[in-house]
Design a protein around this motif. Sequence first.
Motif, PDB file in Angstrom:
ATOM      1  N   LEU A  14      -6.292   4.794  19.797  1.00  0.00           N
ATOM      2  CA  LEU A  14      -6.642   4.636  18.385  1.00  0.00           C
ATOM      3  C   LEU A  14      -8.120   4.317  18.231  1.00  0.00           C
ATOM      4  N   GLN A  15      -8.713   4.805  17.167  1.00  0.00           N
ATOM      5  CA  GLN A  15     -10.105   4.530  16.860  1.00  0.00           C
ATOM      6  C   GLN A  15     -10.181   3.905  15.462  1.00  0.00           C
ATOM      7  N   HIS A  16     -11.138   3.014  15.285  1.00  0.00           N
ATOM      8  CA  HIS A  16     -11.307   2.306  14.013  1.00  0.00           C
ATOM      9  C   HIS A  16     -11.429   3.312  12.860  1.00  0.00           C
ATOM     10  N   CYS A  17     -10.664   3.066  11.801  1.00  0.00           N
ATOM     11  CA  CYS A  17     -10.614   3.956  10.636  1.00  0.00           C
ATOM     12  C   CYS A  17     -10.167   5.374  10.999  1.00  0.00           C
ATOM     13  N   LEU A  18      -9.577   5.525  12.180  1.00  0.00           N
ATOM     14  CA  LEU A  18      -9.094   6.813  12.678  1.00  0.00           C
ATOM     15  C   LEU A  18     -10.202   7.870  12.752  1.00  0.00           C
ATOM     16  N   ASN A  21      -7.771  14.902  18.051  1.00  0.00           N
ATOM     17  CA  ASN A  21      -7.271  15.564  16.846  1.00  0.00           C
ATOM     18  C   ASN A  21      -6.228  14.704  16.146  1.00  0.00           C
ATOM     19  N   VAL A  22      -5.819  15.146  14.958  1.00  0.00           N
ATOM     20  CA  VAL A  22      -4.930  14.342  14.127  1.00  0.00           C
ATOM     21  C   VAL A  22      -3.557  14.176  14.769  1.00  0.00           C
ATOM     22  N   GLU A  23      -3.070  15.215  15.470  1.00  0.00           N
ATOM     23  CA  GLU A  23      -1.749  15.101  16.096  1.00  0.00           C
ATOM     24  C   GLU A  23      -1.724  13.990  17.148  1.00  0.00           C
ATOM     25  N   GLU A  24      -2.787  13.876  17.927  1.00  0.00           N
ATOM     26  CA  GLU A  24      -2.852  12.812  18.941  1.00  0.00           C
ATOM     27  C   GLU A  24      -2.822  11.435  18.286  1.00  0.00           C
ATOM     28  N   MET A  25      -3.575  11.285  17.227  1.00  0.00           N
ATOM     29  CA  MET A  25      -3.600  10.006  16.510  1.00  0.00           C
ATOM     30  C   MET A  25      -2.219   9.676  15.934  1.00  0.00           C
ATOM     31  N   LEU A  26      -1.596  10.656  15.281  1.00  0.00           N
ATOM     32  CA  LEU A  26      -0.307  10.406  14.640  1.00  0.00           C
ATOM     33  C   LEU A  26       0.781  10.091  15.656  1.00  0.00           C
ATOM     34  N   ILE A  58       0.348   8.521  18.515  1.00  0.00           N
ATOM     35  CA  ILE A  58       0.142   7.132  18.944  1.00  0.00           C
ATOM     36  C   ILE A  58       0.697   6.167  17.894  1.00  0.00           C
ATOM     37  N   LEU A  59       0.533   6.530  16.636  1.00  0.00           N
ATOM     38  CA  LEU A  59       0.952   5.657  15.530  1.00  0.00           C
ATOM     39  C   LEU A  59       2.448   5.735  15.232  1.00  0.00           C
ATOM     40  N   GLY A  60       3.150   6.663  15.905  1.00  0.00           N
ATOM     41  CA  GLY A  60       4.577   6.772  15.684  1.00  0.00           C
ATOM     42  C   GLY A  60       4.988   7.792  14.658  1.00  0.00           C
ATOM     43  N   GLY A  88       9.796  14.472  14.663  1.00  0.00           N
ATOM     44  CA  GLY A  88      11.112  13.879  14.799  1.00  0.00           C
ATOM     45  C   GLY A  88      11.213  12.495  14.228  1.00  0.00           C
ATOM     46  N   ASN A  89      10.091  11.891  13.802  1.00  0.00           N
ATOM     47  CA  ASN A  89      10.114  10.549  13.231  1.00  0.00           C
ATOM     48  C   ASN A  89      10.068  10.601  11.710  1.00  0.00           C
TER      49      ASN A  89
END
Length: 467
Positions: free
Chosen positions: A422-426, A453-458, A460-462, A466-467
């Motif tokens: 994760l990076q600050h403020c994504l 990219n956004v998929e990697e961030m999302l 990590i965030l759960g 499938g969620n």
Amino acid sequence: MNTKYRDLIDQTYYFPQEEFKLEENGLHFHNIDLMNLVEKYGAPLKFTYLPKISENINRAKKWFQDAIEKHDYPGRYNYCYCTKSSHFEHVLNEALKNNIHIETSSAFDINIVEKLKASGKINDDTYVICNGFKRDQYIANISRLLNEGHKNCIPIIDNYEEIDLLGENIEEDFEVGIRIASEEEPKFEFYTSRLGIGYKDIVPFYNQKIKNNDRVNLRMLHFFINTGIRDTAYYWNELNKCLKVYINLKKICPSLDSLNIGGGFPIKNSLAFEYDYAYMVDEIINQITLACAEADVDVPHIFTEFGSFTVGESGGAIYEILYQKQQNDREKWNMINSSFITTLPDTWAISKKFVMLAVNRWNDEYERVLLGGLTCDSDDYYNSEQNTNAIYLPKYKRDKPLYIGFFNTGAYQETIGGFGGLQHCLIPQPKHVLIDKDENGNLTTELFSEQQNVEEMLNILGYGSGN
């Protein structure tokens, strides 16, 4: 009147310098055309110039070899790399080309050591100096390495319980070092380092825990100064106290034969940087020689642990100025297309200075600016407090892209910044490019990692599928 950016640099510093020169296309760093790099990979961009790692290792080896020959010093010199500065495989691969040793800080470091052994990049002759506060997993991993025959693994005792914890897990006799808890500089909020054992307690600790322990031999005394090896009264005073401890221990402990002078060399943080490395090495060897001769004890083998010095000057970061905000009569904010907090966290956390230069447009007029990152955090900036001087850059022009480079950023920034996480403020972490030389000495580039990219961030965030 000289109003161009190149005139400012020429008037302020000796320029060009060994690693920096100016060509038609812009700034070159170790003969790397940085604008070509930007045109190929874009910005923001991180890069690692691998040959600089080997160059710095061999510079240090020569300084110590010259001093050892000058003083007819009978001890050996061993260069260790502190893996915590950068754990990346490409860094270790380059460093280990130079017959060096390794210093570790925590449990997973030992897993890296085992990977390096399995690939033949180190062997049982490689010293593995294990620092840090040791508990279950670290103790288990150190013990496994020793039990599998790596006798040159030397755990450095950091507290009173570690001897017993190691003895419960290690099957055969083993060697240890003791870390001195040095006194910190007066500006610190505390007097004594939290790491190691106090000067006055080391000899009693040896007598109590090691002297009559048939399974343990004391091999090394470890001396670390948080602010590094610098020509100050504070450093020489602490080194002198360390040598007194070494001498007192040596007189009652024949197995003690090594002194680890951890706390590394500084690296270049501005074009005005000056540091006489050869003098410092020569004087350290001289002080050790004189102290041991006066006390009539054998001089120790010397170990150093250089992390930032090994890898720091190999790294760089390039950003584009996206926009300029005139916030008041005096302050112009140049906004970069990334974040200082996430990509150069030491600028935010400890106001660390790096070499900062424009990459292009050196023939344009300059202006004084502040640099701001993309996050919504007011601390995401770089100004004259972090920079050695006020920040001047070519004047912002919307139709003429401006790129800036931060150099000698290769130590700690990726691990502290949370590479791959994760990076600050994504704000995504930038691309990372490895730069090397082929067998003919030509520069080569390889993309090590894409921009996050956004998929990697999302994921990590759960928020993954499938969620």
